[in-house]
Design a protein around this motif. Structure first.
Motif, mmCIF file in Angstrom:
data_model
loop_
_atom_site.group_PDB
_atom_site.id
_atom_site.type_symbol
_atom_site.label_atom_id
_atom_site.label_comp_id
_atom_site.label_asym_id
_atom_site.label_seq_id
_atom_site.Cartn_x
_atom_site.Cartn_y
_atom_site.Cartn_z
ATOM 1 N N ILE A 210 0.837 -1.205 0.000
ATOM 2 C CA ILE A 210 0.000 0.000 0.000
ATOM 3 C C ILE A 210 0.868 1.249 0.000
ATOM 4 O O ILE A 210 0.551 2.250 -0.643
ATOM 5 N N PHE A 211 2.003 1.191 0.702
ATOM 6 C CA PHE A 211 2.905 2.345 0.802
ATOM 7 C C PHE A 211 4.239 2.010 0.146
ATOM 8 O O PHE A 211 5.056 1.286 0.716
ATOM 9 N N SER A 212 4.448 2.516 -1.042
ATOM 10 C CA SER A 212 5.743 2.302 -1.703
ATOM 11 C C SER A 212 6.806 3.251 -1.169
ATOM 12 O O SER A 212 8.001 3.001 -1.287
ATOM 13 N N GLU A 213 6.353 4.363 -0.536
ATOM 14 C CA GLU A 213 7.268 5.310 0.075
ATOM 15 C C GLU A 213 6.517 6.174 1.076
ATOM 16 O O GLU A 213 5.281 6.218 1.077
ATOM 17 N N ILE A 214 7.267 6.839 1.939
ATOM 18 C CA ILE A 214 6.712 7.779 2.902
ATOM 19 C C ILE A 214 6.931 9.188 2.370
ATOM 20 O O ILE A 214 8.005 9.504 1.849
ATOM 21 N N ARG A 215 5.917 10.017 2.474
ATOM 22 C CA ARG A 215 6.042 11.386 1.979
ATOM 23 C C ARG A 215 7.214 12.096 2.626
ATOM 24 O O ARG A 215 7.398 12.050 3.833
ATOM 25 N N GLU A 216 8.026 12.750 1.798
ATOM 26 C CA GLU A 216 9.231 13.397 2.294
ATOM 27 C C GLU A 216 9.060 14.903 2.445
ATOM 28 O O GLU A 216 10.022 15.614 2.706
ATOM 29 N N GLY A 217 7.854 15.392 2.302
ATOM 30 C CA GLY A 217 7.617 16.810 2.484
ATOM 31 C C GLY A 217 7.522 17.149 3.952
ATOM 32 O O GLY A 217 7.879 16.373 4.834
ATOM 33 N N LYS A 218 6.989 18.334 4.252
ATOM 34 C CA LYS A 218 6.886 18.760 5.635
ATOM 35 C C LYS A 218 5.785 17.982 6.350
ATOM 36 O O LYS A 218 4.821 17.528 5.756
ATOM 37 N N GLY A 219 5.968 17.909 7.646
ATOM 38 C CA GLY A 219 4.988 17.196 8.452
ATOM 39 C C GLY A 219 5.558 15.909 8.994
ATOM 40 O O GLY A 219 6.520 15.359 8.478
ATOM 41 N N ALA A 220 4.967 15.420 10.066
ATOM 42 C CA ALA A 220 5.445 14.207 10.714
ATOM 43 C C ALA A 220 5.293 13.011 9.787
ATOM 44 O O ALA A 220 4.250 12.815 9.167
ATOM 45 N N ASP A 221 6.359 12.200 9.679
ATOM 46 C CA ASP A 221 6.315 11.039 8.794
ATOM 47 C C ASP A 221 5.234 10.058 9.217
ATOM 48 O O ASP A 221 4.554 9.474 8.373
ATOM 49 N N ASP A 222 5.038 9.871 10.524
ATOM 50 C CA ASP A 222 4.036 8.929 10.994
ATOM 51 C C ASP A 222 2.627 9.417 10.689
ATOM 52 O O ASP A 222 1.760 8.647 10.258
ATOM 53 N N ALA A 223 2.369 10.710 10.880
ATOM 54 C CA ALA A 223 1.056 11.269 10.564
ATOM 55 C C ALA A 223 0.777 11.203 9.066
ATOM 56 O O ALA A 223 -0.345 10.887 8.642
ATOM 57 N N ASN A 224 1.780 11.499 8.241
ATOM 58 C CA ASN A 224 1.586 11.442 6.796
ATOM 59 C C ASN A 224 1.302 10.020 6.320
ATOM 60 O O ASN A 224 0.543 9.810 5.369
ATOM 61 N N THR A 225 1.915 9.023 6.959
ATOM 62 C CA THR A 225 1.625 7.630 6.629
ATOM 63 C C THR A 225 0.168 7.314 6.924
ATOM 64 O O THR A 225 -0.525 6.679 6.121
ATOM 65 N N ILE A 260 7.739 21.119 21.032
ATOM 66 C CA ILE A 260 7.454 22.136 20.014
ATOM 67 C C ILE A 260 7.761 21.601 18.625
ATOM 68 O O ILE A 260 7.014 21.844 17.667
ATOM 69 N N ARG A 261 8.870 20.852 18.499
ATOM 70 C CA ARG A 261 9.194 20.253 17.200
ATOM 71 C C ARG A 261 8.098 19.285 16.771
ATOM 72 O O ARG A 261 7.658 19.299 15.617
ATOM 73 N N ARG A 262 7.636 18.444 17.700
ATOM 74 C CA ARG A 262 6.575 17.493 17.371
ATOM 75 C C ARG A 262 5.277 18.208 17.025
ATOM 76 O O ARG A 262 4.558 17.804 16.103
ATOM 77 N N ALA A 263 4.962 19.262 17.773
ATOM 78 C CA ALA A 263 3.739 20.022 17.491
ATOM 79 C C ALA A 263 3.793 20.658 16.112
ATOM 80 O O ALA A 263 2.811 20.635 15.357
ATOM 81 N N THR A 264 4.953 21.211 15.766
ATOM 82 C CA THR A 264 5.114 21.852 14.458
ATOM 83 C C THR A 264 4.872 20.854 13.331
ATOM 84 O O THR A 264 4.129 21.127 12.375
ATOM 85 N N ARG A 265 5.474 19.682 13.433
ATOM 86 C CA ARG A 265 5.346 18.684 12.369
ATOM 87 C C ARG A 265 3.919 18.131 12.302
ATOM 88 O O ARG A 265 3.417 17.845 11.217
ATOM 89 N N LEU A 266 3.271 17.976 13.454
ATOM 90 C CA LEU A 266 1.897 17.479 13.453
ATOM 91 C C LEU A 266 0.953 18.496 12.825
ATOM 92 O O LEU A 266 0.061 18.140 12.036
ATOM 93 N N ILE A 267 1.133 19.767 13.143
ATOM 94 C CA ILE A 267 0.294 20.814 12.560
ATOM 95 C C ILE A 267 0.550 20.921 11.058
ATOM 96 O O ILE A 267 -0.391 21.098 10.260
ATOM 97 N N GLU A 268 1.803 20.801 10.645
ATOM 98 C CA GLU A 268 2.121 20.824 9.214
ATOM 99 C C GLU A 268 1.416 19.679 8.495
ATOM 100 O O GLU A 268 0.861 19.875 7.406
ATOM 101 N N ALA A 269 1.438 18.487 9.100
ATOM 102 C CA ALA A 269 0.753 17.346 8.488
ATOM 103 C C ALA A 269 -0.744 17.581 8.436
ATOM 104 O O ALA A 269 -1.404 17.230 7.451
ATOM 105 N N THR A 270 -1.295 18.176 9.472
ATOM 106 C CA THR A 270 -2.735 18.472 9.510
ATOM 107 C C THR A 270 -3.126 19.414 8.375
ATOM 108 O O THR A 270 -4.060 19.140 7.613
ATOM 109 N N LEU A 271 -2.413 20.515 8.254
ATOM 110 C CA LEU A 271 -2.749 21.512 7.234
ATOM 111 C C LEU A 271 -2.382 21.046 5.834
ATOM 112 O O LEU A 271 -2.954 21.528 4.854
ATOM 113 N N GLY A 272 -1.457 20.110 5.729
ATOM 114 C CA GLY A 272 -1.043 19.616 4.420
ATOM 115 C C GLY A 272 -1.923 18.514 3.871
ATOM 116 O O GLY A 272 -1.690 18.044 2.748
#
Length: 374
Positions: A210-225, A260-272
């Motif tokens: 199902i996942f050939s790769e993990i998105r490499e853009g902004k946002g938490a890798d786990d949330a993007n998965t 703060i780093r985790r919050a930033t990446r989670l919010i980026e994943a949310t908005l993305g």
């Protein structure tokens, strides 16, 4: 009037949390993962940067897992460490008599790109990603994989995460323990009904087809998965019976950097991933809108409401001030003060995360001390 407006702001900021609180207490529960007659082969990918002090313990922890050694391989990716992480890992894996592959990045890549490099080297269809500085409970990996393969509709699963018991003697660890006890319940409630994207990166399993790769853009890798699973019509599941422990920084400065780093990446994943709102399913109609409100609107309204309320109290009668003090004392007597403090601190981290949007937090540095007492 100002006090009334401030209370309205505070009520709106608390609304999503009240909904989730009701869901945790009265909502559907996830239950225990099914027992499998035969466990599948899995590829475990670890991305590490300057983890020399914990690699040996981490390898020992994996080796002590109830998951059979002959059923997994470990792919260790060194993200340009400037300590002895690579050589220590090589010896530790060899001594543990487990199947492993060692890769070394030529330049700092961060978690997402390192995991994708590991994916290309993976031999098996079930992929497990995990951090180098977290520790499984003995059955965590088995519970995680069992949930993943128990249902064709589930594409990704993550574990629950708590502070190491040794971290709980510190104030930061106590606050994080209280926060995590609620966080897992929220994600479990979402998973029981449909899906969650609030994954913990400490331990995640997903299906490679199902996942050939993990998105490499902004946002938490786990949330993007998790988002990708939801976008493709699958479920992303939070397995509360699979527990992983992490060390919590002892001082507030170290914890603030981490949170703060985790919050930033989670919010980026949310908005993305706002396009997911167009999908007709419970996650998109109920849970995701509440999460958007929780992560982007609530922190702003909360601190704005606090400020307006304080001004309103200062210009109000003395009796109203006494009422406010009395409410605070009642919360303390009922034992809710630590929970309230955890809530306020979490709102601060989310607000700081919002203010840091646009900054590069994809290439990380660990905030744990990685000392000998882990």
């Amino acid at each position: 009037m100002l006090l009334f407006v401030g209370c309205i702001f505070l009520a709106v900021s608390a609304f999503p949390y009240l909904v989730y609180g009701f869901g945790i207490i009265f909502g559907k529960k996830t239950g225990v993962p099914p027992t499998l007659n035969r466990l599948p082969f899995v590829s475990i990918i670890i991305s590490a940067y300057n983890e020399a002090n914990v690699i040996q313990r981490r390898v020992d922890n994996i080796a002590l897992s109830s998951y059979p050694k002959e059923k997994y391989e470990v792919i260790f990716i060194d993200d340009c460490s400037d300590d002895d992480s690579f050589s220590i890992a090589e010896k530790a894996f060899s001594d543990a008599h487990m199947s492993f592959k060692l890769l070394r990045n030529e330049r700092r890549c961060g978690t997402n790109r390192s995991y994708n490099r590991g994916l290309k080297s993976a031999s098996y269809d079930i992929i497990v990603t995990t951090d180098a500085d977290v520790f499984f409970e003995k059955n965590a990996l088995k519970y995680l994989v069992s949930r993943l393969v128990s249902d064709d509709a589930i594409a990704a699963v993550c574990s629950d995460m708590f502070p190491l018991p040794s971290s709980e003697i510190h104030r930061t660890g106590k606050y994080e323990q209280k926060y995590r006890s609620v966080y897992g319940g929220m994600c479990g409630w979402e998973s029981a009904h449909d899906s969650t994207y609030n994954f913990n990166g400490g331990l995640v399993a997903f299906k490679k087809d199902i996942f050939s790769e993990i998105r490499e853009g902004k946002g938490a890798d786990d949330a993007n998965t998790a988002f990708e699973a939801i976008r493709r019509g699958f479920r992303a599941y939070y397995e509360t019976s699979a527990v992983v422990f992490e060390e919590i920084p002892e001082n507030l400065k170290g914890q603030s950097r981490q949170k703060i780093r985790r919050a930033t990446r989670l919010i980026e994943a949310t908005l993305g991933n706002l396009d997911v709102l167009r999908i007709s399913r419970p996650f998109s109609r109920i849970f995701f809108p509440l999460r958007i409100l929780m992560f982007t609107v609530s922190p702003l309204l909360f601190f704005l409401g606090i400020g307006i309320s304080v001004v309103g109290l200062l210009i109000s009668s003395v009796s109203i001030i006494y009422v406010g003090i009395g409410i605070g004392l009642i919360l303390g007597i009922l034992g809710l003060s630590r929970f309230a403090q955890s809530f306020v601190v979490n709102q601060y981290y989310l607000l700081r995360g919002l203010l840091r949007l646009g900054s590069d937090v994809s290439v990380w540095e660990s905030t744990s001390k990685k000392g000998d007492n882990i």
